[in-house]
Scaffold this active site. Structure first.
Site, PDB file in Angstrom:
ATOM      1  N   ASN A 209       0.794  -1.222   0.000  1.00 13.68           N
ATOM      2  CA  ASN A 209       0.000   0.000   0.000  1.00 13.68           C
ATOM      3  C   ASN A 209       0.832   1.279   0.000  1.00 13.68           C
ATOM      4  O   ASN A 209       0.284   2.378  -0.062  1.00 13.68           O
ATOM      5  CB  ASN A 209      -0.920   0.032   1.239  1.00 13.68           C
ATOM      6  CG  ASN A 209      -1.867  -1.151   1.274  1.00 13.68           C
ATOM      7  OD1 ASN A 209      -1.671  -2.106   2.022  1.00 13.68           O
ATOM      8  ND2 ASN A 209      -2.918  -1.084   0.474  1.00 13.68           N
ATOM      9  N   ARG A 210       2.146   1.155   0.093  1.00 11.88           N
ATOM     10  CA  ARG A 210       2.981   2.347   0.201  1.00 11.88           C
ATOM     11  C   ARG A 210       2.896   3.221  -1.052  1.00 11.88           C
ATOM     12  O   ARG A 210       2.930   4.451  -0.966  1.00 11.88           O
ATOM     13  CB  ARG A 210       4.434   1.960   0.477  1.00 11.88           C
ATOM     14  CG  ARG A 210       5.326   3.166   0.780  1.00 11.88           C
ATOM     15  CD  ARG A 210       6.728   2.771   1.185  1.00 11.88           C
ATOM     16  NE  ARG A 210       6.778   2.322   2.565  1.00 11.88           N
ATOM     17  CZ  ARG A 210       7.122   1.103   2.954  1.00 11.88           C
ATOM     18  NH1 ARG A 210       7.438   0.189   2.061  1.00 11.88           N
ATOM     19  NH2 ARG A 210       7.159   0.778   4.226  1.00 11.88           N
TER      20      ARG A 210
END
Length: 328
Positions: free
Chosen positions: A263-264
């Site tokens: 998700n970064r």
């Protein structure tokens, strides 16, 4: 504001610091400048990685930016730095007298400023991991003699590397919020402008050393001052910028479209787009802001790129960004 919500300290640019080319005089390198500025506006971006061959202006841009924003050169971490040198240890001379006196490390030295790691790909992975942890959390944990101490630390992290000398492990490169693939300028007119700027700066420096004043230097430093004020304002208003739901969805779609793991990537696109909107004085993030920062946040997170350490961004990538943002 920094990670803790504090307003940035006021910095006076010393006019005596004439050995560093003023930031606003740097010709080109728009991607480097944008990445540095966004990381300053939004500290949670967690650092900038500049990848490119020697002589492409990476160090010059970083030092000029630090001089403009903090009034001094960046704290530079050497390749052979030990963990004690980075996080802190004991003063050797006092320790030899059986008087344990703490010695602050380079991370504390960089607090409130810029930490610069040249050739970060040659640094021990363990050290890189420690630095990235502090950058993302804003907390430095120092353990000495069985005691653990936590210190609030905030700095702008910039690492440079030459891909020909090896790359970073995927889990480390992914933790740099933004990445710029730096190439040498090939346009003859721009290269000529770069050369003229350097020659004019050298001449201005020689005049000052001879005891003369330089309108060229003074004008550049005044422009640096105004630009610093613009960035500080953007940093203070960063959280006042709204990120609409449809824009947030597009950040997620972009990360998915480029097959960024985890998700970064979504978060970094949103942070960078918000910072860019703040820099432009906008109250709301738009797809145009997202498109501008997409390359910085995504080019080092693609699976094939992580395996080969080659990070080209092609016209097809720009086209894919536009297709995703337009809903096609």
């Amino acid at each position: 504001m920094d990670i803790e919500g504090n307003a940035p300290k006021t910095v006076v640019i010393e006019k005596s610091a004439i050995q560093i080319l003023p930031y606003t005089l740097i010709v080109g390198q728009h991607q480097i400048k944008l990445a540095l500025e966004l990381a300053y506006i939004a500290p949670r971006i967690g650092g900038v990685l500049l990848s490119g061959h020697r002589g492409t202006g990476k160090s010059t841009a970083v030092r000029a930016f630090a001089q403009m924003m903090y009034g001094c050169l960046p704290v530079t971490l050497p390749i052979n730095a030990t963990e004690d040198r980075v996080v802190g240890g004991w003063k050797i001379d006092e320790l030899m007298k059986s008087k344990p006196v703490p010695q602050p490390g380079l991370l504390e030295d960089a607090n409130g400023g810029l930490l610069y790691i040249d050739e970060v790909n040659l640094l021990d992975d363990h050290i890189v991991n420690i630095i990235l942890d502090v950058t993302s959390t804003g907390v430095l944990v120092v353990q000495r003699e069985g005691q653990s101490e936590q210190k609030p630390i905030s700095f702008t992290l910039v690492g440079t590397m030459n891909p020909e000398e090896g790359g970073l492990r995927p889990q480390l490169i992914d933790r740099f919020g933004l990445m710029v693939s730096v190439t040498a300028e090939t346009d003859e007119a721009k290269r000529t402008k770069i050369l003229q700027t350097v020659l004019e700066f050298d001449q201005a420096v020689s005049q000052i050393k001879a005891g003369e004043s330089s309108a060229y230097i003074n004008d550049a430093l005044e422009k640096d001052q105004k630009h610093r004020e613009l960035l500080e304002k953007a940093r203070q208003t960063f959280y006042q910028v709204e990120v609409p739901v449809n824009v947030a969805k597009n950040c997620v779609r972009l990360a998915g479209g480029f097959q960024a793991e985890g998700n970064r990537g979504d978060y970094m696109i949103a942070l960078a787009a918000r910072a860019y909107a703040a820099l432009k004085g906008e109250k709301q993030v738009t797809n145009e802001h997202v498109a501008t920062v997409a390359r910085l946040a995504l080019q080092h997170r693609r699976p094939g790129v992580l395996q080969s350490n080659q990070m080209p961004w092609r016209d097809q990538d720009n086209q894919l960004v536009q297709e995703i943002l337009s809903g096609d």
